[in-house]
Design an enzyme around this catalytic site. Structure first.
Site, mmCIF file in Angstrom:
data_model
loop_
_atom_site.group_PDB
_atom_site.id
_atom_site.type_symbol
_atom_site.label_atom_id
_atom_site.label_comp_id
_atom_site.label_asym_id
_atom_site.label_seq_id
_atom_site.Cartn_x
_atom_site.Cartn_y
_atom_site.Cartn_z
ATOM 1 N N CYS A 274 0.857 -1.177 0.000
ATOM 2 C CA CYS A 274 0.000 0.000 0.000
ATOM 3 C C CYS A 274 0.896 1.232 0.000
ATOM 4 O O CYS A 274 2.044 1.174 0.441
ATOM 5 C CB CYS A 274 -0.944 0.010 1.180
ATOM 6 S SG CYS A 274 -0.180 -0.252 2.769
ATOM 7 N N GLU B 205 -7.376 8.556 4.787
ATOM 8 C CA GLU B 205 -7.175 8.256 3.385
ATOM 9 C C GLU B 205 -8.466 7.896 2.657
ATOM 10 O O GLU B 205 -9.354 7.267 3.228
ATOM 11 C CB GLU B 205 -6.171 7.097 3.239
ATOM 12 C CG GLU B 205 -4.823 7.443 3.813
ATOM 13 C CD GLU B 205 -3.759 6.396 3.613
ATOM 14 O OE1 GLU B 205 -2.581 6.785 3.598
ATOM 15 O OE2 GLU B 205 -4.090 5.208 3.466
#
Length: 177
Positions: free
Chosen positions: A66, A113
């Site tokens: 990620c 996020e």
């Protein structure tokens, strides 16, 4: 080395500016990110253990990779780039869904996020980058779910959130028997 910028976004994923990554995490500002899940033919997910020198969540288990998109980079391009940088292989990726989450850390930083979750398929061993990854393993989704329940401290905060969404997504896609 110059610090990378993240793309600040609104809740509709429209870019509203760029900011150094650490500053965005210190201020808990919403920014674009992605999470890649690599699965094999057996239905297992490749997990990575973050390197010991990571500035947060060292040695914790998380999804295959990620990170954050760079300005001008598509979600898929970013996922492929980072997968190669961390795990040393390339595969086709498909975006599954996106959602917003917020995960504060003990060190004062916060991940806030809009995360684009992607999937790819691979059956070989990765060639891990030891600056990014300490170890890796394959696990079945049901085993991950159980282990997170029994040992939550061994997993990154964001992975626990993202995995729930990923697991729900796949449970919803399973054919009814």
């Amino acid at each position: 080395m110059k610090e990378e910028n993240v793309i600040l976004v609104n809740e509709d994923d429209k870019p509203i500016g760029l900011m150094p990554k650490m500053e965005a995490h210190e201020k808990a500002l919403l920014h674009r990110a992605f999470s890649v899940f690599i699965m094999n033919k057996r239905g297992e997910i490749m997990l990575q253990q973050r390197a010991e020198d990571k500035y947060h969540s060292p040695l914790l288990w998380t999804n295959t990779c990620c990170s954050h998109q760079r300005d001008g980079e598509t979600n898929i391009e970013a996922g492929k780039r980072r997968l190669y940088e961390e795990m040393g292989f390339e595969v086709e990726l498909k975006e599954l869904f996106s959602f917003i989450y917020k995960a504060p850390f003990d060190n004062g930083l916060t991940e806030h996020e809009l995360d684009h979750v992607m999937i790819g398929y691979y059956d070989d061993e990765p060639k891990i980058n030891p600056e990014e990854v300490a170890s890796w393993k394959w696990m079945f989704p049901e085993a991950i779910k159980q282990d997170i329940g029994e040992n939550p401290e061994q997993y990154t905060e964001w992975f626990k959130i993202i995995f729930d969404r990923f697991f729900e997504y796949f449970e919803a896609k399973k054919p009814v028997q």
